[in-house]
Write an enzyme that holds these catalytic residues in place. Structure first.
Site, mmCIF file in Angstrom:
data_model
loop_
_atom_site.group_PDB
_atom_site.id
_atom_site.type_symbol
_atom_site.label_atom_id
_atom_site.label_comp_id
_atom_site.label_asym_id
_atom_site.label_seq_id
_atom_site.Cartn_x
_atom_site.Cartn_y
_atom_site.Cartn_z
ATOM 1 C CG HIS A 116 47.221 27.672 63.894
ATOM 2 N ND1 HIS A 116 45.926 28.077 63.757
ATOM 3 C CD2 HIS A 116 47.170 26.502 64.601
ATOM 4 C CE1 HIS A 116 45.115 27.204 64.341
ATOM 5 N NE2 HIS A 116 45.854 26.233 64.863
ATOM 6 C CE LYS A 129 48.568 32.205 61.749
ATOM 7 N NZ LYS A 129 47.124 32.292 61.556
ATOM 8 C CG HIS A 175 44.393 31.731 67.351
ATOM 9 N ND1 HIS A 175 45.326 30.731 67.511
ATOM 10 C CD2 HIS A 175 44.202 31.844 66.015
ATOM 11 C CE1 HIS A 175 45.668 30.264 66.325
ATOM 12 N NE2 HIS A 175 45.006 30.929 65.407
ATOM 13 C CG HIS A 178 40.541 34.043 59.228
ATOM 14 N ND1 HIS A 178 41.532 33.313 58.611
ATOM 15 C CD2 HIS A 178 40.773 33.933 60.560
ATOM 16 C CE1 HIS A 178 42.318 32.771 59.531
ATOM 17 N NE2 HIS A 178 41.888 33.131 60.718
ATOM 18 C CG LEU A 179 38.993 40.724 56.147
ATOM 19 C CD1 LEU A 179 39.669 41.925 55.471
ATOM 20 C CD2 LEU A 179 37.777 41.183 56.943
ATOM 21 C CG HIS A 186 44.359 36.264 63.969
ATOM 22 N ND1 HIS A 186 45.364 35.343 64.206
ATOM 23 C CD2 HIS A 186 43.419 35.592 63.246
ATOM 24 C CE1 HIS A 186 45.033 34.179 63.658
ATOM 25 N NE2 HIS A 186 43.851 34.304 63.075
ATOM 26 C CG ASP A 238 40.987 33.017 64.755
ATOM 27 O OD1 ASP A 238 41.270 33.153 63.554
ATOM 28 O OD2 ASP A 238 40.890 31.906 65.309
HETATM 29 C C1 NCD Z 1 40.268 29.773 60.951
HETATM 30 C C2 NCD Z 1 39.600 29.811 59.580
HETATM 31 O O1 NCD Z 1 38.448 29.399 59.474
HETATM 32 O O2 NCD Z 1 40.235 30.291 58.625
HETATM 33 N N1 NCD Z 1 39.533 28.884 61.806
HETATM 34 C C3 NCD Z 1 39.563 28.861 63.158
HETATM 35 O O3 NCD Z 1 38.938 27.955 63.751
HETATM 36 N N2 NCD Z 1 40.214 29.741 63.851
HETATM 37 C C4 NCD Z 1 41.696 29.373 60.794
HETATM 38 C C5 NCD Z 1 42.532 29.596 62.032
HETATM 39 O O4 NCD Z 1 42.848 30.726 62.378
HETATM 40 O O5 NCD Z 1 42.899 28.604 62.673
HETATM 41 ZN ZN ZN Z 2 42.804 32.661 62.447
#
Ligand code: NCD
Ligand code: ZN
Length: 356
Positions: free
Chosen positions: A147, A110, A185, A19-20, A17, A258
């Site tokens: 989520h 997702k 998460h 975010h790139l 998991h 995450d």
């Molecule tokens: C994530 C994001 O910034 O894309 N933010 C976070 O607080 N985890 C989105 C997510 O996974 O909820």
């Molecule tokens: Zn996330």
């Protein structure tokens, strides 16, 4: 696994998991991820979101192009394998799922309840309208990543995960008992207990921040925006249960950082963004958490075996070595457009580091 007082060699981990982001942000995020992880599951919450195979393929190519332009060494370049996700919307079709299953690059779908977190405005507004898509996921054995928070205004932010388990997830599991599901998460003992009570089709990822911190770290002595993420950090009793299950050797719980970059100014703001950036230091963070409860011997399963097992993928062949020798977390990284990116635990010293 070889272990002595100073070194720990483990199978190369995967991040299930991450975010790139996109565009110029990739020049920072991709090398950081590729330095530690072979496979990464790339979250689809771009603007606009990644909704179908064509968009996933194009996004994957942008990630790989950025990797090629980076100074990451050749061995890591060839090992890095971005696995893609589709963002489920009210308009996702059975055909989208069929094509995803046949693509070879889409690992999962997702689901963000609309409005739950960063860039979730296009998320699903009515889970009851998703029956055909869930049936297709079940048919093609494509996992549904959740989520897991409800979004009703009247539900307290600290209760949103538990309400999702009770009001939404329990129903999904009854209706689709063979659907593979990852509660992403998780942040509460309720979620840990819930996942433990289900079949092996249901698993969970756990972030480094939810193992190392609780809401006191976020709120005591002043608001610390770099600890703000969603789902929000909970009380210490929940943190302890998460540490228990993560270090238990139970394969239902595995690594998902995450890691969610937001430029420093966007976090240190009157309305700060949600997300902790951890990709570059994730393994030392997890090692620190496991070591804090005397369970460093359980690290490898969590970081490098259980996720692959759940997704039906082979375990990686390469290894990485951690050393019980301190590292200082950088105060920030360069980020696109002359911004900076503040990592989780910036300027702090971690007892574990990655061997050069
Ligand atoms: C994530 C994001 O910034 O894309 N933010 C976070 O607080 N985890 C989105 C997510 O996974 O909820
Ligand atoms: Zn996330």
């Amino acid at each position: 696994m070889t272990e002595n007082t100073t070194e720990l060699t483990i199978i190369q981990p995967d991040d299930w998991h991450i975010h790139l982001r996109d565009g110029a942000a990739l020049a920072t995020t991709v090398p950081h991820a590729a330095a530690s992880f072979n496979r990464v599951i790339c979250m689809p919450n771009l603007v606009p979101p990644v909704k179908n195979v064509n968009e996933a393929q194009a996004y994957r190519e942008r990630i790989l192009q950025s990797l090629q332009l980076s100074s990451v060494d050749a061995e890591r370049k060839s090992a890095f394998d971005p696995r893609m996700t589709l963002y489920m919307t009210d308009h996702t079709t059975v055909k989208d799922i069929e094509m995803a299953a046949a693509s070879g690059i889409v690992q999962a779908v997702k689901l963000y309840p609309a409005g739950a977190t960063t860039n979730s405005a296009d998320g699903v507004t009515d889970i009851n309208a998703c029956v055909e898509v869930f049936e297709a996921l079940e048919k093609y054995n494509l996992p549904l990543l959740l989520h897991g928070e409800v979004t009703h205004d009247h539900v307290d932010i600290f209760d949103r995960e538990k309400r999702f388990l009770d009001d939404v997830l329990a129903q999904i599991i009854i209706k689709f008992p063979t659907l593979k599901i990852v509660m992403e998460h998780i942040t509460t003992s309720d979620a840990a207990d819930f996942v433990l009570a289900q079949s092996n089709q249901v698993a969970a990822t756990i972030t480094p921040q939810h193992l190392l911190f609780n809401r006191n770290h976020l709120l005591l002595g002043g608001i610390k925006p770099h600890f703000y993420c969603l789902p929000i950090l909970k009380r210490e009793s929940h943190q302890k249960v998460l540490l228990d299950v993560a270090t238990s050797g139970n394969p239902k719980f595995f690594l998902g950082t995450d890691s969610a970059p937001h430029a420093t100014h966007a976090k240190e703001s009157a309305c700060g963004c949600a997300g902790c950036y951890s990709a570059a230091i994730a393994l030392p963070l997890y090692a620190t958490a496991f070591d804090s409860v005397g369970k460093i011997d359980k690290l490898e399963g969590f970081t490098s075996r259980f996720g692959a097992q759940f997704y039906g993928l082979p375990v990686n062949e390469s290894t990485i070595t951690l050393v019980n020798s301190p590292m200082q977390v950088p105060s920030s990284f360069d980020y696109f457009d002359n911004h900076s990116l503040t990592p989780l635990m910036a300027d702090q010293t971690l007892p574990w580091s990655i061997k050069a």
